[in-house]
Motif scaffolding. Sequence first.
Motif, PDB file in Angstrom:
ATOM      1  N   TRP A 282      13.249 -19.189 -71.905  1.00  0.00           N
ATOM      2  CA  TRP A 282      14.533 -19.323 -72.579  1.00  0.00           C
ATOM      3  C   TRP A 282      14.600 -18.238 -73.647  1.00  0.00           C
ATOM      4  N   GLU A 283      15.785 -17.974 -74.130  1.00  0.00           N
ATOM      5  CA  GLU A 283      15.952 -17.018 -75.216  1.00  0.00           C
ATOM      6  C   GLU A 283      15.459 -17.633 -76.523  1.00  0.00           C
ATOM      7  N   VAL A 284      14.731 -16.860 -77.321  1.00  0.00           N
ATOM      8  CA  VAL A 284      14.383 -17.261 -78.685  1.00  0.00           C
ATOM      9  C   VAL A 284      15.404 -16.601 -79.601  1.00  0.00           C
ATOM     10  N   ASP A 285      16.182 -17.422 -80.287  1.00  0.00           N
ATOM     11  CA  ASP A 285      17.325 -16.937 -81.067  1.00  0.00           C
ATOM     12  C   ASP A 285      17.016 -17.077 -82.558  1.00  0.00           C
ATOM     13  N   ALA A 286      16.982 -15.947 -83.245  1.00  0.00           N
ATOM     14  CA  ALA A 286      16.710 -15.960 -84.689  1.00  0.00           C
ATOM     15  C   ALA A 286      17.971 -15.695 -85.505  1.00  0.00           C
ATOM     16  N   ALA A 287      19.148 -15.936 -84.917  1.00  0.00           N
ATOM     17  CA  ALA A 287      20.404 -15.611 -85.595  1.00  0.00           C
ATOM     18  C   ALA A 287      20.722 -16.557 -86.761  1.00  0.00           C
ATOM     19  N   LEU A 288      20.031 -17.677 -86.859  1.00  0.00           N
ATOM     20  CA  LEU A 288      20.283 -18.600 -87.975  1.00  0.00           C
ATOM     21  C   LEU A 288      19.564 -18.173 -89.248  1.00  0.00           C
ATOM     22  N   ARG A 289      18.827 -17.069 -89.195  1.00  0.00           N
ATOM     23  CA  ARG A 289      18.104 -16.611 -90.381  1.00  0.00           C
ATOM     24  C   ARG A 289      19.082 -16.112 -91.451  1.00  0.00           C
ATOM     25  N   PRO A 290      18.633 -15.980 -92.687  1.00  0.00           N
ATOM     26  CA  PRO A 290      19.495 -15.433 -93.742  1.00  0.00           C
ATOM     27  C   PRO A 290      20.114 -14.098 -93.331  1.00  0.00           C
TER      28      PRO A 290
END
Length: 1014
Positions: A282-290
């Motif tokens: 699956w994609e690992v999504d780090a878009a919720l970071r600051p």
Amino acid sequence: MDPVTESRTPERRSSLAGRLARLGFTDAARAERLLLDVEKDDLLDVLLEALGGTADPDLALDGLLRLLPSADENGAGGELREALAEEAGTRERLTTVLGVSAALGDHLVRHPEHWRVLRDGAAPPAGSPRDDLLAAVGADPSAEEPVAPGAGAETLAALRVAYRRRLLALAGRDLIGAADVADVAAELADLAAAALEAGLAIARAEVPEHGSCRLAVIGMGKCGARELNYVSDVDVIFVAEPRDAGSGGSGGSEEAALRAATRLAAAMMRACSATTAEGALWEVDAALRPEGKAGPLVRTLASHRAYYERWAKTWEFQALLKARPVAGDADLGRDYLDMITPIVWRAAGGESFVEDVQAMRRRVEADLDRRTADAERQLKLGPGGLRDVEFAVQLLQLVHGRADETLRARATLDALADLSRGGYVGRDDAAALAAAYRFLRRVEHLVQLHRLRRTHLVPDDEADLRRVGRALGLRADPVGEFTAQWRRHAREVRRIHEKLFYRPLLLAVARLPGREARLTPEAARARLEALGYADPAGALRHIEALTSGVSRRAAIQRTLLPVMLGWFADAPDPDAGLLGFRQVSDALGTTPWYLRLLRDEVTVAERMAWVLGCSRYATDLLLRAPDAVAMLGTDADLTPRPFEALRSEALSAVRRHAEGTTPAEETVAVVRGLRRRELFRVAVGDLLGLVDVREVGEALTGIAAATVEAALRAAVTKVEAESGRPVPTRIAVIAMGRFGGHELGYGSDADVMFVHDPEPGADERAAGRAAHAVAEELRRLLALPAPDPPLEIDPNLRPEGKRGPLVRTLASYAAYYARWSQPWEAQALLRADPLIGDPELRDRFRDLIDPVRWPEGGVDDDAVRQIRRLKARMESERLPRGADRRLHTKLGPGGLSDVEWVAQLLQLQHAHEVPGLRTTRTLDALDAAVAAGLLDAEDAAVLAEAWCLATRIRGSIMLVRGRASDLLPSDHHRERSAVTRVLGYPGPGDLLEDYSRHARRARAVVDRVFYGAD
């Protein structure tokens, strides 16, 4: 004729085709042709029933027929056929999985040995998911920071194979109903966390400088909340710190450590997201970071803190509700959570927080409508979808979780249950939301499992809809039944979402108006009796009075009452609760805000039902001031107000009335109305457990002091008006006993002494007469009949008691205490607090009595003996005739008096040398004695616990009965039960046992510390 030949006859083929059609095969002819080869293995009969019970028999058959030759090639074909023939559970799990998931069927064809995880009695894959996946990539699970031997294609493929093997085992339990949807989601999140850990091990093989940093992976969204889907982006945030060189790392600058951590994080993301011969995870999504994608991938703790404290938007705090360390450095992950949690809950108290969350939700919905024509089919974002449930729950958590830490669960279903238990969401609405959420998540899982693709759309293809419906157990009309259930759940979710999200505390009523009217009178009486109403006929009369007619008021009452009747039944006295509700409704029913408040705010209605059903005292106060119902909405409204605020409001009322020609009696009536309101505030806070024993005593003392202060001002004004000249003396009122100790109970008298000091040049006799007139007028004004609990002014603790003058000058007090004071009077002064009247005179009186009550060198042995004799005599003489000493909370062994006399003896002996003992409060004196080494901490704790319990019991008796008593109730079952419930005990026996234990332990301390017994 052999079976194969026989099966080729027209009769046999016709019979088989019909059977296949009845079992649910959509292409019976094709299925028949495929099954003929399987029949050679004598599996036909056992397989047909299993295949026919699947969501898609044709898909299951195809998968099975592809698996068998693959198993043959692998050397497991014979074992598989034997298991299918003889093991019903194996047959069910394997065919069920194959009938839902073409993707898992493909996986089994590539790895036929994995069918064994679906076998009867099969042990789960060895070890935890973390250990299993780390071992699969060649890393040592026991290492502090596991490192894979390489990061090549074989390693990435091995991770995916091991992951899907675990996924297959979970799906097997899930699809046959052996695992709850919440448990499945939690296991999927744990499996994702394990994959992230394995991905990190692979990444370390790519990043040689990984030892220079500590990296923690914080799961967000569904991964953080342990409610992940089968196929979903895994949202993460990365936090890193340089590794301390002394801890075994290489040390180095923060900048270098962040570079290494960034490379490590990026490599981990690729290890999980990359496509291989075994596909991707699956994609690992780090878009919720600051700062989202524009911000650095990895930050330090300090950088995260600075961002969230200064720049973060409302939605980011909402997202952080679900944050949970899932991989990497566990200690660093905990540090991140410890850092971020208080920031989240502080942010939730922002002025426009609720409005921001609501506005964001509206924008998401509007954007969805613009971007897609499939909004109505969206399980996640569409109206009545999963996000409606999640947003409503999260908003309520954020609003109420600031003060109530029980509401901080990450998972939606757990949080919803907590909100329901806490009264923030109606029980039926919570149940409806939970049922809908489970249903929608099951459907989401089923549509994702088919191809193991990330999707949240309800299929529009007839065959896909049929497969989903059959997987849910719907057989008669899978498509129609499924569609109806889905639409029903979506409508219910949307309705409740609108109530809870856009009007966060709207009351969720369970029944439609008029439903109770369909009950016959006999059935209604039986139902009320079963609920615990002692007088069901009387209850029916109240219900009829409240609900009859066609007015809006009656319609709302018909909606409210079915819910409130159950809440009254939960209280100790349902009949009293319903009667009180009728009386309050009669008083306020035409007031526009009243019924709207009850209908829209679950907290107000539930609290009102509890208060009316357990407290005569609070009910009487509410009936006299019914608009106080509005206080029930929030905990803040039930927090006792500070004394100075009460004093200011009471004196303002007196000034307003004094400026006109209003009689003193009417002025004091207004002040008593304020007192009545504040007593209700404290009583309800006490009943709901929002204030503790000390806070209740302080609050009741403040209310009494503000009332007496206002009455004193009114009395002075009246005496001056009658005499035509100013009162020629300063006057102060000295609070004594429990009043001075700031420990008043609901039924306590206000023990006082009056002191005055003539103005310079004033005639002392005239000043004395004026002061006496003021004191008598004050007592008269507060003793006038009024619709509130009386405030009895008791001056009998003054010098010479009833024989002495009601009011003395300061000089007279000084002369008396210098010449005549007895040890008991010095003891009484320990609780003297000049609370009311002229500030300077109060200070001077305090200076006068301090040397008397805190004598230099302490009291002598003779005085100690006198005090002990007086206490012993009081124990034997002052108990009411016939009272059981063991049940007397004030004078009985281990009761209030015992504890207070211990504290007071220590004060008389040591307060001159120990400043902390110079207090009028019992518990503060005990604390000070411990701090000074005068009392063992364990003994002090025993005394304090006994005192607090006895005080709570006395207060609860007054709240329940509306009449004061020092005896535990023993003769009236309903009162005894009510007191027990108010105090939070399971039963009366538990209360008696607990009180006896505390009293017995306290008395042992009293005998040793006060009486000096060995």
